[in-house]
Motif scaffolding. Structure first.
Motif, short mmCIF file in Angstrom:
data_model
loop_
_atom_site.label_atom_id
_atom_site.label_comp_id
_atom_site.label_asym_id
_atom_site.label_seq_id
_atom_site.Cartn_x
_atom_site.Cartn_y
_atom_site.Cartn_z
N SER A 116 0.85 -1.18 0.00
CA SER A 116 0.00 0.00 0.00
C SER A 116 0.88 1.23 0.00
CB SER A 116 -0.93 0.01 1.22
OG SER A 116 -0.18 0.13 2.41
N LEU A 117 0.24 2.37 -0.20
CA LEU A 117 0.98 3.63 -0.17
C LEU A 117 1.58 3.86 1.20
CD1 LEU A 117 1.82 6.21 -1.63
CD2 LEU A 117 -0.36 7.24 -0.95
N GLN A 118 0.86 3.41 2.25
CA GLN A 118 1.37 3.57 3.62
C GLN A 118 2.63 2.75 3.83
OE1 GLN A 118 0.18 5.78 5.73
NE2 GLN A 118 1.85 5.30 7.12
N ASP A 119 2.66 1.54 3.24
CA ASP A 119 3.85 0.71 3.33
C ASP A 119 5.04 1.39 2.66
OD1 ASP A 119 2.56 -1.29 4.71
OD2 ASP A 119 2.04 -2.42 2.91
N LEU A 120 4.78 1.98 1.51
CA LEU A 120 5.84 2.67 0.80
C LEU A 120 6.39 3.84 1.60
CD1 LEU A 120 7.49 3.11 -1.78
CD2 LEU A 120 5.59 4.47 -2.69
N LYS A 121 5.48 4.61 2.21
CA LYS A 121 5.91 5.75 3.01
C LYS A 121 6.72 5.31 4.22
CE LYS A 121 2.12 8.89 1.78
NZ LYS A 121 0.95 9.65 2.27
N ARG A 154 11.13 -4.93 7.00
CA ARG A 154 12.24 -5.47 6.22
C ARG A 154 11.89 -5.66 4.74
NH1 ARG A 154 16.56 -7.50 8.16
NH2 ARG A 154 15.60 -7.83 10.20
N GLY A 155 10.75 -6.32 4.49
CA GLY A 155 10.39 -6.61 3.11
C GLY A 155 10.25 -5.38 2.25
N ARG A 156 9.54 -4.36 2.77
CA ARG A 156 9.32 -3.16 1.96
C ARG A 156 10.60 -2.36 1.77
NH1 ARG A 156 5.38 -0.99 6.62
NH2 ARG A 156 4.96 -3.22 6.53
N VAL A 157 11.46 -2.34 2.80
CA VAL A 157 12.74 -1.63 2.66
C VAL A 157 13.61 -2.31 1.61
CG1 VAL A 157 14.91 -1.07 3.83
CG2 VAL A 157 12.74 -0.66 4.98
N TYR A 158 13.68 -3.65 1.66
CA TYR A 158 14.47 -4.36 0.67
C TYR A 158 13.99 -4.06 -0.75
CZ TYR A 158 16.86 -7.35 4.12
OH TYR A 158 17.64 -7.82 5.13
N SER A 159 12.67 -4.04 -0.92
CA SER A 159 12.13 -3.79 -2.25
C SER A 159 12.44 -2.38 -2.73
CB SER A 159 10.61 -4.01 -2.24
OG SER A 159 10.30 -5.35 -1.94
N ILE A 160 12.31 -1.40 -1.83
CA ILE A 160 12.60 -0.01 -2.20
C ILE A 160 14.06 0.16 -2.58
CG2 ILE A 160 12.73 2.35 -1.31
CD1 ILE A 160 10.24 1.70 0.38
N LEU A 161 14.96 -0.53 -1.87
CA LEU A 161 16.38 -0.41 -2.16
C LEU A 161 16.74 -0.97 -3.53
CD1 LEU A 161 18.04 -1.32 1.27
CD2 LEU A 161 17.70 0.94 0.26
N ARG A 162 15.88 -1.81 -4.11
CA ARG A 162 16.16 -2.34 -5.44
C ARG A 162 15.92 -1.30 -6.54
NH1 ARG A 162 19.09 -6.70 -5.82
NH2 ARG A 162 18.19 -7.03 -7.89
N PHE A 163 15.08 -0.31 -6.27
CA PHE A 163 14.73 0.66 -7.30
C PHE A 163 15.92 1.48 -7.79
CE2 PHE A 163 13.28 4.91 -8.55
CZ PHE A 163 12.52 4.57 -9.66
#
Length: 269
Positions: free
Chosen positions: A79-84, A224-233
């Protein structure tokens, strides 16, 4: 991969990027979370040891595949909240931000290396007038042996498994890789170039368990999961921008024939 349609190929790379992001984030996040939930640290099993063994086994599989052949589900919702929350965790912690920058530059460079090592070696061989084919399978297996050696060195040298010792290892391999890449861009001798690339692969073998251990220590399980995914961008952006600067074939400068950004005649496309 078998299609002649550019749109199909672009769509394939899009889905490939999604699957690669999942591969490099979901499994590792699950393993770290389960390790803490099950209290495996009380059994004497170090998480860094698990990462080291994981890289070693991966290298062993790669070595075997490179021989010459002449004949519990996560309840988190995106969700957008997860991204934030993920962005806040990264931007609010200088250590996580540093890991992200290191991951972007190091792994991005590694992907470029994967694209160009064969062409670089072929170009170096062509400089001496040789038309013999390179034993690419044997070379790849040699790279994987070097990578496995780097993983073993990480396991042996970071016996205390502290954040500081792992950070020191990560900084060392990053420096060595920078030196190897600089040499690879200048070397015209095929054998010296090969050993420089082997040393680079050895550093990659030490990098992955080092990075995985630091992320397991510095990033909370809940995000952890959302941070890992964001770091891939930013990593993907780095690779795309770098490839947009490639010069191939006869368009490459003749003054640096062994440059990693020059492909040999009939090289990788």
């Amino acid at each position: 991969m078998l299609s002649d349609s550019l749109l199909v190929l672009f769509f394939g790379r899009l889905t490939g990027g999604v699957s690669t992001t999942l591969l490099f984030s979901v499994f590792e996040a699950w393993m770290i979370s389960t390790y803490h939930e099950q209290g495996l640290h009380t059994s004497g099993l170090e998480l860094s040891t698990v990462f080291g063994n994981m890289t070693t086994l991966s290298c062993m599989v790669a070595i075997a595949s490179g021989n010459e052949n002449f004949g519990k589900r996560s309840s988190e919702q995106t969700s957008l909240q997860d991204l934030k929350s993920g962005l806040s965790a990264i931007l609010g912690d200088a250590k996580i931000m540093s890991l992200g920058i290191t991951s972007c530059v190091f792994e991005g460079t590694m992907y470029l290396f994967i694209f160009f090592w064969s062409a670089a070696l072929a170009s170096a061989r062509s400089q001496v007038g040789s038309t013999d084919d390179l034993p690419f399978g044997l070379i790849f297996s040699s790279f994987m042996c070097a990578m496995m050696t780097g993983s073993a060195i990480f396991t042996l040298q970071t016996s205390t498994k502290t954040v500081q010792s792992t950070t020191d290892m990560l900084m060392t391999v990053t420096l060595v890789v920078a030196c190897c890449l600089s040499l690879a861009a200048m070397l015209q001798n095929e054998h010296l170039l090969f050993w420089a690339l082997c040393l680079l692969e050895g550093c990659v073998g030490a990098y992955f368990p080092s990075m995985a251990h630091l992320k397991s220590e510095l990033i909370e399980d809940g995000i952890r999961g959302r941070v890992y995914s964001i770091l891939r961008f930013p990593l993907n952006v780095f690779v795309v921008v770098a490839h947009s600067l490639d010069v191939e074939g006869k368009q490459a400068p003749e003054s640096s024939p062994s440059s990693l950004t020059q492909t040999s005649s009939g090289g990788n496309n």
